[in-house]
Design a protein around this motif. Structure first.
Motif, PDB file in Angstrom:
ATOM      1  N   UNK A   3     -51.707 -73.790  -5.854  1.00 46.01           N
ATOM      2  CA  UNK A   3     -51.868 -72.339  -5.738  1.00 46.01           C
ATOM      3  C   UNK A   3     -51.465 -71.829  -4.374  1.00 46.01           C
ATOM      4  N   UNK A   4     -51.264 -72.717  -3.408  1.00 45.39           N
ATOM      5  CA  UNK A   4     -50.911 -72.291  -2.057  1.00 45.39           C
ATOM      6  C   UNK A   4     -49.419 -72.336  -1.817  1.00 45.39           C
ATOM      7  N   UNK A   5     -48.615 -72.666  -2.864  1.00 40.95           N
ATOM      8  CA  UNK A   5     -47.177 -72.798  -2.682  1.00 40.95           C
ATOM      9  C   UNK A   5     -46.505 -71.448  -2.781  1.00 40.95           C
ATOM     10  N   UNK A 200     -57.103 -77.448   2.498  1.00 42.03           N
ATOM     11  CA  UNK A 200     -57.133 -76.317   1.580  1.00 42.03           C
ATOM     12  C   UNK A 200     -58.541 -76.143   1.012  1.00 42.03           C
ATOM     13  N   UNK A 201     -58.777 -75.001   0.394  1.00 45.00           N
ATOM     14  CA  UNK A 201     -60.101 -74.658  -0.111  1.00 45.00           C
ATOM     15  C   UNK A 201     -60.127 -74.734  -1.635  1.00 45.00           C
ATOM     16  N   UNK A 222     -57.223 -71.620  -2.473  1.00 47.61           N
ATOM     17  CA  UNK A 222     -56.509 -71.011  -1.348  1.00 47.61           C
ATOM     18  C   UNK A 222     -55.992 -72.077  -0.382  1.00 47.61           C
ATOM     19  N   UNK A 223     -54.921 -71.736   0.314  1.00 44.12           N
ATOM     20  CA  UNK A 223     -54.392 -72.635   1.334  1.00 44.12           C
ATOM     21  C   UNK A 223     -55.381 -72.759   2.484  1.00 44.12           C
ATOM     22  N   UNK A 224     -55.155 -73.747   3.344  1.00 49.44           N
ATOM     23  CA  UNK A 224     -56.036 -73.965   4.496  1.00 49.44           C
ATOM     24  C   UNK A 224     -56.110 -72.707   5.354  1.00 49.44           C
ATOM     25  N   UNK A 235     -55.906 -64.049  -6.329  1.00 47.40           N
ATOM     26  CA  UNK A 235     -56.456 -64.263  -7.659  1.00 47.40           C
ATOM     27  C   UNK A 235     -55.370 -64.417  -8.722  1.00 47.40           C
ATOM     28  N   UNK A 236     -54.124 -64.073  -8.380  1.00 46.70           N
ATOM     29  CA  UNK A 236     -53.020 -64.320  -9.305  1.00 46.70           C
ATOM     30  C   UNK A 236     -52.850 -65.813  -9.582  1.00 46.70           C
TER      31      UNK A 236
END
Length: 272
Positions: A3-5, A200-201, A222-224, A235-236
């Motif tokens: 999801x962080x990409x 990351x979270x 989420x990313x770090x 949220x997407x």
């Protein structure tokens, strides 16, 4: 793709953001529907429930030996370990890598060893599972810029563990390291999160639409956070948990405080 990409262009350009999200969604569908993705899990068998070591439908004899699992097999079982046929006994630890690399196989099936809170289990992944054959896709709503929210990560003074119910009906500990705080429609909200090995979270959350317009809970990764604690709450990129695809996963339910009072209508919503 996690999801962080997000590409740098996507952070500035709505069209690029939409294209970036579409690539992420397509990659998710490919991953979920792959031969050893979550749809292929046909069983999670806890060895404590099988004191004689025999599991219906699973070849071999599996015994809890405390710090390890002892697997014994005969030629007729058709079991291989590390690519070699097993006749006799072998000691096994938990499989921590990708499922195709699991040490134990039986034909195309992968028998992955799992441990949770001192208990051992065997997971049976079959690329010919009914769930994989029936899969039609993931219901998801495309990227909406309004649901990309600035937030901040507030770590706890020390990590904590809360007891939460899991998808298999058992209660287990869920480790948490802090909160992500963000605003939505003028009100402040927070989600309790874990911190992954790469920084990351990870949040397990529900919202006002959970169980109706979307699955009963979802994940957010989420990313770090930045050095100042800033984090993007997108949220997407809300994810369906593995148990949305197969009943044999033991996903944790949201911890107390992680049910949002508003509906999150974006991201992955349901399995088709």
């Amino acid at each position: 793709m996690s999801s962080s990409d997000h590409t740098p262009e996507a952070a500035q350009n709505p069209q690029a953001a939409a294209q970036d999200w579409q690539r992420w969604h397509e990659r998710r569908v490919e991953t979920v529907s792959s031969a050893y993705g979550p749809l292929s899990l046909t069983g999670t068998h806890w060895l404590a429930d099988h004191p004689d070591g025999r599991i219906d439908g699973v070849p071999g004899r599996w015994r809890d030996a405390g710090a390890e699992v002892l697997l014994s097999a005969e030629e007729a079982d058709g079991i291989s370990v590390d690519g070699e046929p097993l006749v006799g006994e072998v000691s096994l630890g938990p499989d921590r890598g990708p499922i195709p690399a699991s040490r134990v196989s039986a034909g195309e099936r992968r028998l992955a060893v799992l441990t949770r809170e001192g208990l051992w289990a065997v997971r049976d992944f079959d690329p010919h599972s009914p769930a994989r054959r029936a899969f039609k896709g993931i219901e998801a709503r495309g990227h909406e810029p309004a649901w990309v929210l600035p937030g901040r990560f507030v770590p706890y003074e020390e990590h904590r563990t809360v007891q939460v119910e899991n998808a298999d009906g058992r209660t287990r500990g869920l480790g948490l390291a802090g909160r992500i705080v963000f605003a939505h429609e003028g009100a402040e909200h927070a989600l309790h999160v874990a911190v992954e090995g790469d920084g990351s979270l990870w949040a397990v959350f529900a919202d006002a639409g959970s169980g109706r317009s979307s699955y009963r809970f979802r994940f957010l990764r989420p990313a770090a956070p930045g050095a100042d604690g800033t984090v993007t709450v997108d949220f997407n990129r809300s994810l369906l948990p593995p148990c949305a695809f197969a009943d044999h996963f033991i996903c944790p339910f949201p911890p107390p405080g992680n049910t949002l009072p508003f509906t999150v209508p974006v991201g992955e919503l349901n399995k088709l």
